[in-house]
Design a protein around this motif. Structure first.
Motif, PDB file in Angstrom:
ATOM      1  N   LYS A 208      14.684 -37.273   1.607  1.00 50.25           N
ATOM      2  CA  LYS A 208      15.531 -37.493   2.781  1.00 50.25           C
ATOM      3  C   LYS A 208      15.040 -36.665   3.945  1.00 50.25           C
ATOM      4  CE  LYS A 208      18.779 -35.015   3.782  1.00 50.25           C
ATOM      5  NZ  LYS A 208      18.935 -33.872   4.716  1.00 50.25           N
ATOM      6  N   ASP A 209      14.727 -35.406   3.691  1.00 49.66           N
ATOM      7  CA  ASP A 209      14.243 -34.510   4.748  1.00 49.66           C
ATOM      8  C   ASP A 209      12.939 -35.022   5.347  1.00 49.66           C
ATOM      9  OD1 ASP A 209      16.434 -32.898   4.293  1.00 49.66           O
ATOM     10  OD2 ASP A 209      15.325 -31.474   3.026  1.00 49.66           O
ATOM     11  N   LYS A 210      12.031 -35.484   4.493  1.00 52.30           N
ATOM     12  CA  LYS A 210      10.752 -36.004   4.974  1.00 52.30           C
ATOM     13  C   LYS A 210      10.948 -37.281   5.789  1.00 52.30           C
ATOM     14  CE  LYS A 210       7.994 -33.914   1.349  1.00 52.30           C
ATOM     15  NZ  LYS A 210       7.196 -34.116   0.143  1.00 52.30           N
TER      16      LYS A 210
ATOM     17  N   VAL B 171       8.293 -48.702  11.152  1.00 53.62           N
ATOM     18  CA  VAL B 171       9.305 -48.169  10.228  1.00 53.62           C
ATOM     19  C   VAL B 171       8.846 -48.386   8.781  1.00 53.62           C
ATOM     20  CG1 VAL B 171      11.694 -48.384   9.421  1.00 53.62           C
ATOM     21  CG2 VAL B 171      11.190 -48.429  11.878  1.00 53.62           C
ATOM     22  N   LEU B 172       8.319 -49.566   8.481  1.00 57.46           N
ATOM     23  CA  LEU B 172       7.822 -49.836   7.128  1.00 57.46           C
ATOM     24  C   LEU B 172       6.654 -48.922   6.769  1.00 57.46           C
ATOM     25  CD1 LEU B 172       7.989 -53.706   6.676  1.00 57.46           C
ATOM     26  CD2 LEU B 172       9.576 -51.957   5.868  1.00 57.46           C
ATOM     27  N   GLU B 173       5.800 -48.599   7.741  1.00 56.39           N
ATOM     28  CA  GLU B 173       4.689 -47.672   7.498  1.00 56.39           C
ATOM     29  C   GLU B 173       5.201 -46.293   7.093  1.00 56.39           C
ATOM     30  OE1 GLU B 173       2.162 -47.646  10.945  1.00 56.39           O
ATOM     31  OE2 GLU B 173       1.595 -49.746  10.654  1.00 56.39           O
ATOM     32  N   VAL B 174       6.299 -45.858   7.705  1.00 55.85           N
ATOM     33  CA  VAL B 174       6.904 -44.576   7.334  1.00 55.85           C
ATOM     34  C   VAL B 174       7.372 -44.624   5.883  1.00 55.85           C
ATOM     35  CG1 VAL B 174       8.901 -43.067   7.721  1.00 55.85           C
ATOM     36  CG2 VAL B 174       7.554 -43.884   9.662  1.00 55.85           C
TER      37      VAL B 174
ATOM     38  N   LYS C 251       4.331 -44.596   3.597  1.00 53.12           N
ATOM     39  CA  LYS C 251       3.708 -43.270   3.601  1.00 53.12           C
ATOM     40  C   LYS C 251       4.453 -42.305   2.677  1.00 53.12           C
ATOM     41  CE  LYS C 251       2.661 -39.504   6.810  1.00 53.12           C
ATOM     42  NZ  LYS C 251       2.678 -39.090   8.223  1.00 53.12           N
ATOM     43  N   LEU C 252       5.781 -42.415   2.666  1.00 55.64           N
ATOM     44  CA  LEU C 252       6.610 -41.526   1.843  1.00 55.64           C
ATOM     45  C   LEU C 252       6.876 -42.095   0.447  1.00 55.64           C
ATOM     46  CD1 LEU C 252       9.180 -40.427   4.568  1.00 55.64           C
ATOM     47  CD2 LEU C 252       7.184 -39.163   3.729  1.00 55.64           C
ATOM     48  N   GLU C 253       6.253 -43.241   0.149  1.00 57.23           N
ATOM     49  CA  GLU C 253       6.408 -43.916  -1.146  1.00 57.23           C
ATOM     50  C   GLU C 253       7.872 -44.239  -1.448  1.00 57.23           C
ATOM     51  OE1 GLU C 253       4.308 -41.579  -4.054  1.00 57.23           O
ATOM     52  OE2 GLU C 253       2.372 -42.062  -3.167  1.00 57.23           O
TER      53      GLU C 253
END
Length: 96
Positions: free
Chosen positions: A66-68, A16-19, A22-24
């Protein structure tokens, strides 16, 4: 602006933290231990019978981010579904 609530098994906290990384997404609130019962993942009650436990992340985001994030959570669900991860999106009217 939207409020995204992500509930997940602590076993996949790093994913979850990687997500978020990744999305900054740098700002969030985490409830480290939360109990619950999921349709697929079953009881996560943190006791001797059902020892698994959840975490909850709350993130305030603009539309595109949010969408990403939701797209990435859907991918995690496909990949790690039995571990349990779910997102809820709520309207956010004000941050003070």
């Amino acid at each position: 602006m939207k409020l995204v609530i992500i509930c997940y098994n602590v076993a996949i906290h790093e994913e979850v933290l990687e997500v978020l990384e990744k999305l900054e997404i740098k700002s969030y609130t985490r409830f480290k231990e939360a109990q619950g019962v999921g349709k697929l993942s079953g009881p996560h009650l943190g006791d001797h019978i059902w020892p698994a436990i959840n975490s909850v992340l709350i993130v305030a985001l603009e539309g595109d981010k949010k969408d990403k994030l939701i797209e990435q959570i859907k991918e995690l669900r496909k990949k790690l579904g039995k571990e349990g991860v779910k997102a809820f999106v709520l309207p956010l009217e004000e941050i003070i």
